[in-house]
Design an enzyme around this catalytic site. Structure first.
Site, short mmCIF file in Angstrom:
data_model
loop_
_atom_site.label_atom_id
_atom_site.label_comp_id
_atom_site.label_asym_id
_atom_site.label_seq_id
_atom_site.Cartn_x
_atom_site.Cartn_y
_atom_site.Cartn_z
N GLY A 22 0.81 -1.22 0.00
CA GLY A 22 0.00 0.00 0.00
C GLY A 22 0.84 1.26 0.00
N LEU A 24 0.52 3.63 -2.17
CA LEU A 24 0.97 3.44 -3.55
C LEU A 24 1.57 4.71 -4.14
CD1 LEU A 24 -2.02 1.31 -4.89
CD2 LEU A 24 0.14 0.52 -3.89
N GLY A 27 5.92 4.05 -8.65
CA GLY A 27 6.64 2.79 -8.82
C GLY A 27 5.67 1.62 -8.81
N HIS A 28 4.80 1.58 -7.79
CA HIS A 28 3.77 0.53 -7.74
C HIS A 28 2.90 0.58 -9.00
CE1 HIS A 28 4.19 1.42 -3.24
NE2 HIS A 28 4.49 0.14 -3.31
N GLN A 52 7.31 -9.90 7.99
CA GLN A 52 8.56 -9.55 7.31
C GLN A 52 9.26 -8.36 7.96
OE1 GLN A 52 6.64 -8.66 3.38
NE2 GLN A 52 8.05 -6.93 3.33
N GLY A 138 9.19 -5.20 -8.45
CA GLY A 138 10.04 -4.09 -8.87
C GLY A 138 11.52 -4.41 -8.67
N GLN A 144 14.86 -9.19 -3.19
CA GLN A 144 13.51 -9.76 -3.10
C GLN A 144 13.14 -10.42 -4.43
OE1 GLN A 144 10.01 -7.92 -1.05
NE2 GLN A 144 9.51 -7.25 -3.12
N SER A 176 9.89 5.28 -3.04
CA SER A 176 9.69 4.29 -1.99
C SER A 176 8.67 4.86 -1.02
CB SER A 176 11.01 4.05 -1.24
OG SER A 176 10.75 3.41 0.00
N SER A 177 7.82 3.98 -0.48
CA SER A 177 6.86 4.44 0.52
C SER A 177 7.60 5.05 1.70
CB SER A 177 5.99 3.27 1.01
OG SER A 177 5.40 2.63 -0.10
#
Ligand code: AMP
Length: 271
Positions: A22, A24, A27-28, A52, A138, A144, A176-177
């Protein structure tokens, strides 16, 4: 979610999954746009995955913006937004965890114990719940990507993992969030990550092949920034995350915010 995905599959529709936490940003949305162009139906998951996050990390203050997220996703034409609660994902009796070896062990894996186990477990569950043909990740989170590709193969999921390029601000900072945590001075300081990657790509392409000199140059640029503290800066193989390799990966603290970025030095740095 599973019933809907099964119905779509029975109808012969292809399904794309975009997993997110979320808050967003562009990038998302680049992943969402790619998924929408590749598939008949797109599912976006929004789930801040507690397992995580390590103790003392930012789970409790992770940014959320549900109304805006849903608005963006409906305008983008996604067919479903999957927003499970933590209680649904991890009821007390659920004891299964997915652990990826090898590529999940160095760097983020060793500095954030349990992080990739949390990621692998949630990704495996999301793939099961949404039954996609393709899932989108991404390049921004390079390790990841390598972990998820390994998992998708090792667990015989049959899901194709598609990787989308890192979307950056005009100055080069990767979206980035967590950028929302940065104050004005820190925003400026955060520019040292992409400056270091750009310098290394240019040096590499100008013929500097000595990886330890490239690494030193990267460290020098980041250390020149008083608000920055390096967690790691390495040159690794993009699939195994073993050194040496041409993928420069960085984790840098800017004040209390930990940012990551990466770039394959064989490619021109964008912008
Ligand atoms: P997150 O919400 O941070 O878990 O990210 C969800 C997905 O969006 C992950 O696959 C990320 O790698 C991807 N992503 C995050 N930031 C960017 C970015 N700046 N460019 C491209 N993809 C991104």
């Amino acid at each position: 979610m599973l019933d809907t995905s099964r119905r779509w599959r029975r109808e012969g529709l292809s399904i794309g999954l975009v997993p997110t936490m979320g808050a967003l940003h562009a990038g998302h949305m680049s992943l969402v746009a790619k998924a929408c162009s590749d598939n008949d139906r797109v599912v976006v998951s929004i789930f801040v995955n507690p397992i995580q996050f390590g103790a003392g990390e930012d789970l409790d203050r992770y940014p959320t913006n549900e109304g805006r997220d849903l608005d963006l996703l409906s305008k983008a034409g996604v067919a479903a937004v999957y927003m499970p609660t933590a209680a649904v994902m991890y009821p007390p009796e659920a004891t299964t965890r997915v652990r990826v070896g090898g590529v999940a062990e160095p760097l983020e894996g060793s500095l954030r114990p349990g992080h990739f186990e949390g990621v692998a477990t949630v990704v495996a569950k999301l793939l099961s719940a949404t039954q996609p043909d393709r899932a989108y990740f991404g390049q921004k989170d390079a390790q990841q990507v390598a972990v998820v590709k390994r998992l998708a193969l090792d667990l015989d999921t049959g899901v194709e993992i598609r990787v989308c390029p890192t979307v950056r601000e005009p100055g080069g900072l990767a979206l980035s969030s967590r950028n929302a945590y940065l104050g004005a001075d820190e925003q400026k300081a955060a520019g040292c990550l992409c400056r270091a990657l750009r310098w290394a790509a240019e040096a590499y392409q100008a013929g500097e092949q000595d990886l330890s000199r490239l690494r030193e140059g990267i460290l020098e640029i980041i250390r020149a920034e008083p608000l920055a503290r390096v967690a790691y800066a390495e040159l690794v193989d993009p699939d195994t995350f073993e050194t040496p390799g041409s993928l420069a990966v960085l984790a840098v603290w800017i004040g209390k915010t930990r940012l990551i970025d990466n770039h394959d030095l064989a490619q021109a740095f964008p912008g």
